[in-house]
Design a protein around this motif. Structure first.
Motif, PDB file in Angstrom:
ATOM      1  N   LEU A 268       0.814  -1.211   0.000  1.00  0.00           N
ATOM      2  CA  LEU A 268       0.000   0.000   0.000  1.00  0.00           C
ATOM      3  C   LEU A 268       0.857   1.276   0.000  1.00  0.00           C
ATOM      4  N   LYS A 269       2.181   1.080  -0.035  1.00  0.00           N
ATOM      5  CA  LYS A 269       3.089   2.232  -0.211  1.00  0.00           C
ATOM      6  C   LYS A 269       3.394   2.323  -1.706  1.00  0.00           C
ATOM      7  N   GLN A 270       2.582   3.081  -2.411  1.00  0.00           N
ATOM      8  CA  GLN A 270       2.641   3.014  -3.871  1.00  0.00           C
ATOM      9  C   GLN A 270       3.777   3.794  -4.529  1.00  0.00           C
ATOM     10  N   LYS A 271       4.325   4.744  -3.844  1.00  0.00           N
ATOM     11  CA  LYS A 271       5.333   5.603  -4.471  1.00  0.00           C
ATOM     12  C   LYS A 271       6.572   4.807  -4.916  1.00  0.00           C
ATOM     13  N   ASP A 272       7.048   3.914  -4.058  1.00  0.00           N
ATOM     14  CA  ASP A 272       8.233   3.114  -4.376  1.00  0.00           C
ATOM     15  C   ASP A 272       8.003   2.202  -5.571  1.00  0.00           C
ATOM     16  N   LEU A 273       6.802   1.618  -5.635  1.00  0.00           N
ATOM     17  CA  LEU A 273       6.476   0.677  -6.706  1.00  0.00           C
ATOM     18  C   LEU A 273       6.520   1.349  -8.068  1.00  0.00           C
ATOM     19  N   LYS A 274       6.068   2.581  -8.121  1.00  0.00           N
ATOM     20  CA  LYS A 274       6.011   3.305  -9.389  1.00  0.00           C
ATOM     21  C   LYS A 274       7.418   3.430 -10.002  1.00  0.00           C
ATOM     22  N   VAL A 275       8.404   3.710  -9.133  1.00  0.00           N
ATOM     23  CA  VAL A 275       9.784   3.838  -9.593  1.00  0.00           C
ATOM     24  C   VAL A 275      10.270   2.515 -10.178  1.00  0.00           C
ATOM     25  N   LYS A 276       9.985   1.436  -9.505  1.00  0.00           N
ATOM     26  CA  LYS A 276      10.456   0.121  -9.963  1.00  0.00           C
ATOM     27  C   LYS A 276       9.776  -0.328 -11.255  1.00  0.00           C
ATOM     28  N   TYR A 277       8.640   0.176 -11.522  1.00  0.00           N
ATOM     29  CA  TYR A 277       7.873  -0.262 -12.689  1.00  0.00           C
ATOM     30  C   TYR A 277       8.440   0.282 -14.007  1.00  0.00           C
ATOM     31  N   SER A 278       8.464   1.604 -14.133  1.00  0.00           N
ATOM     32  CA  SER A 278       8.781   2.238 -15.425  1.00  0.00           C
ATOM     33  C   SER A 278      10.205   1.982 -15.884  1.00  0.00           C
ATOM     34  N   SER A 279      11.120   1.836 -14.934  1.00  0.00           N
ATOM     35  CA  SER A 279      12.531   1.699 -15.314  1.00  0.00           C
ATOM     36  C   SER A 279      12.921   0.241 -15.591  1.00  0.00           C
ATOM     37  N   ASN A 280      12.022  -0.694 -15.363  1.00  0.00           N
ATOM     38  CA  ASN A 280      12.365  -2.098 -15.604  1.00  0.00           C
ATOM     39  C   ASN A 280      12.482  -2.390 -17.099  1.00  0.00           C
ATOM     40  N   GLN A 281      13.503  -3.172 -17.467  1.00  0.00           N
ATOM     41  CA  GLN A 281      13.762  -3.520 -18.868  1.00  0.00           C
ATOM     42  C   GLN A 281      13.323  -4.962 -19.132  1.00  0.00           C
ATOM     43  N   PRO A 282      12.981  -5.331 -20.352  1.00  0.00           N
ATOM     44  CA  PRO A 282      13.103  -4.568 -21.611  1.00  0.00           C
ATOM     45  C   PRO A 282      11.919  -3.644 -21.900  1.00  0.00           C
TER      46      PRO A 282
ATOM     47  N   LEU B 125       2.642  -7.402 -13.797  1.00  0.00           N
ATOM     48  CA  LEU B 125       2.018  -6.320 -14.580  1.00  0.00           C
ATOM     49  C   LEU B 125       2.988  -5.825 -15.639  1.00  0.00           C
ATOM     50  N   PHE B 126       2.482  -5.554 -16.832  1.00  0.00           N
ATOM     51  CA  PHE B 126       3.326  -4.846 -17.804  1.00  0.00           C
ATOM     52  C   PHE B 126       2.485  -3.967 -18.711  1.00  0.00           C
ATOM     53  N   THR B 127       3.129  -2.935 -19.248  1.00  0.00           N
ATOM     54  CA  THR B 127       2.458  -2.001 -20.146  1.00  0.00           C
ATOM     55  C   THR B 127       2.421  -2.588 -21.551  1.00  0.00           C
ATOM     56  N   VAL B 128       1.238  -2.623 -22.144  1.00  0.00           N
ATOM     57  CA  VAL B 128       1.098  -3.146 -23.502  1.00  0.00           C
ATOM     58  C   VAL B 128       1.573  -2.072 -24.485  1.00  0.00           C
ATOM     59  N   SER B 129       2.538  -2.444 -25.318  1.00  0.00           N
ATOM     60  CA  SER B 129       3.085  -1.490 -26.293  1.00  0.00           C
ATOM     61  C   SER B 129       3.672  -2.274 -27.470  1.00  0.00           C
ATOM     62  N   LYS B 130       4.254  -1.553 -28.424  1.00  0.00           N
ATOM     63  CA  LYS B 130       4.907  -2.214 -29.567  1.00  0.00           C
ATOM     64  C   LYS B 130       6.132  -3.011 -29.134  1.00  0.00           C
ATOM     65  N   LYS B 131       6.585  -2.759 -27.907  1.00  0.00           N
ATOM     66  CA  LYS B 131       7.787  -3.444 -27.420  1.00  0.00           C
ATOM     67  C   LYS B 131       7.477  -4.604 -26.477  1.00  0.00           C
ATOM     68  N   SER B 132       6.201  -4.781 -26.116  1.00  0.00           N
ATOM     69  CA  SER B 132       5.908  -5.714 -25.014  1.00  0.00           C
ATOM     70  C   SER B 132       5.816  -7.182 -25.452  1.00  0.00           C
ATOM     71  N   PHE B 133       6.818  -7.643 -26.198  1.00  0.00           N
ATOM     72  CA  PHE B 133       6.821  -9.042 -26.640  1.00  0.00           C
ATOM     73  C   PHE B 133       7.189  -9.968 -25.475  1.00  0.00           C
ATOM     74  N   HIS B 134       6.381 -10.987 -25.322  1.00  0.00           N
ATOM     75  CA  HIS B 134       6.576 -11.932 -24.215  1.00  0.00           C
ATOM     76  C   HIS B 134       6.035 -13.287 -24.627  1.00  0.00           C
ATOM     77  N   GLN B 135       6.358 -14.296 -23.857  1.00  0.00           N
ATOM     78  CA  GLN B 135       5.802 -15.628 -24.120  1.00  0.00           C
ATOM     79  C   GLN B 135       5.717 -16.412 -22.816  1.00  0.00           C
ATOM     80  N   VAL B 136       4.885 -17.445 -22.831  1.00  0.00           N
ATOM     81  CA  VAL B 136       4.900 -18.406 -21.722  1.00  0.00           C
ATOM     82  C   VAL B 136       5.659 -19.616 -22.244  1.00  0.00           C
TER      83      VAL B 136
END
Lengths: 202, 188
Positions: A11-25, A173-184
């Protein structure tokens, strides 16, 4: 409602936001030990009782059961769906991902031995954030079934650069975009790989 | 050609029956097509071939090799062209003759840039692979599978293609002990 379903550490959302956007690829995050342990056990048990349909195509082989507010008669799954589509949770997801989301769709999945979902980007109108609630137990490296993320060049996937074992009670969670290629990755053992998955829409 | 292939398929009445079946179903699979000795010779050549990996994750994953001389000689012979033409009713003029190998984790996917064509496909398989292992070729129209070619060693398969038909090779899963190795060609 949020406190009843989600572990208090999230429930401390500020830290999570930082970890999300900067994660690669591409922007993504894995929230481990995310749901209330008792509630997520109930969700898993309820999902196992649902009717699954076999799905096969060039891209995938798995079992699926669609879930909306009226499709399941199971009260646990109804409550789970209501929580996922609640204003509070949508607001939480919007803050974590820095993306405004306003609705969801949800399916239960079961990958059996040799089942798989090959490389794709998930793009379809309205899909903003993809999610997976892992309900798989006791998967190790040799069982396969990892969620793998691809590096892209000119929006074409080139190679796998990150893989996540499906660990019980994680929210991916991930952002759907032209780069969001993934597989199971293919499941290599008879253990069922169980999850809920779908998208948060804009 | 007569000394290299199964004599049964060269008889006039068999050709008539094959033509009828092809017309009716849009495909035909001729098992035990080559003589056992010539098939063994071809298989040995193919296994010695140098394969190159082709991998674009959202499109395909497989390996490709040049076609060995003895197989090319048969497939490009006038007798073979006459034989195939007599079944499908259209003059054979092979394009894109190649050997493809699909091992564990290989596949092809349908995608928006894939174009159908009106014509024929020729497939010759070197290994038998059970359907549960993947590796089969699925022909689809309007999202529905219309023909599935499950690999049988030493089978020649002819398929009629329509412009609105696409095909893919299903992901080869870990149950498969063999690679699917086959010759693929097409003509319009």
């Amino acid at each position: 409602m949020l406190g009843a379903w989600i572990q208090s550490k999230y429930l401390k959302q500020k830290d999570l936001k930082v970890k999300y956007s900067s994660n690669q690829p591409f922007p993504h995050t894995v929230l481990r030990d995310f749901f209330n342990p008792q509630k997520i056990e109930w969700v898993r048990s309820a999902l196992l009782k649902e009717k699954f349909v076999r799905k096969e195509s060039d891209l995938f082989s798995f079992y699926q059961t669609r879930l909306d507010s009226s499709s399941s008669k199971n009260p646990v799954l109804k409550e789970f769906h209501s929580f996922f589509s609640s204003k509070e949770f949508l607001s939480f997801i919007s803050k974590v991902t820095n993306t405004r989301v306003s609705s969801i769709d949800m399916s239960g999945f079961c990958y059996g031995n040799a089942d798989h979902l090959l490389s794709h980007d998930d793009r379809l109108e309205g899909r903003k954030i993809a999610y997976v609630v892992n309900l798989t137990k006791d998967f190790t490296e040799k069982d396969g079934g990892k969620l793998s993320l691809f590096e892209t060049k000119n929006n074409t996937p080139t190679k796998i650069v990150k893989s996540y074992l499906p660990t019980f009670n994680t929210l991916f969670l991930f952002t759907v975009s032209k780069k969001s290629f993934h597989q199971v990755d293919e499941v290599l053992s008879p253990k069922p790989r169980l999850s809920f998955g779908g998208w948060f829409h804009g | 050609m007569a000394s290299l292939t199964n004599q049964v398929y060269l008889a006039e009445e068999t050709i008539t029956a094959m033509r009828d079946e092809f017309l009716k179903n849009g495909f035909i699979q001729l098992s035990d097509f080559l003589t056992q000795s010539f098939f063994s010779q071809c298989l040995a050549s193919v296994q010695k071939s140098s394969f190159t990996k082709k991998y674009v994750p959202d499109r395909f994953s497989f390996s490709e090799a040049k076609i060995p001389a003895e197989i090319s000689k048969l497939l490009t012979s006038k007798q073979f062209a006459d034989f195939v033409s007599s079944i499908v009713g259209k003059k054979l003029s092979l394009k894109n003759l190649k050997i493809l190998s699909f091992s564990h984790k290989d596949y092809t996917l349908l995608h928006d840039n894939l174009k159908g064509y009106s014509g024929f496909d020729l497939v010759f398989d070197f290994n038998t692979i059970d359907e549960s292992c993947g590796g089969f070729t699925s022909y689809v129209r309007n999202g529905q599978e219309v023909v599935r070619i499950v690999p049988i060693a030493n089978a020649l398969t002819l398929i009629k293609r329509r412009k609105d038909m696409l095909s893919f090779v299903k992901y080869v899963n870990h149950r498969s002990e063999k690679s699917r190795i086959f010759i693929h060609s097409n003509w319009c």
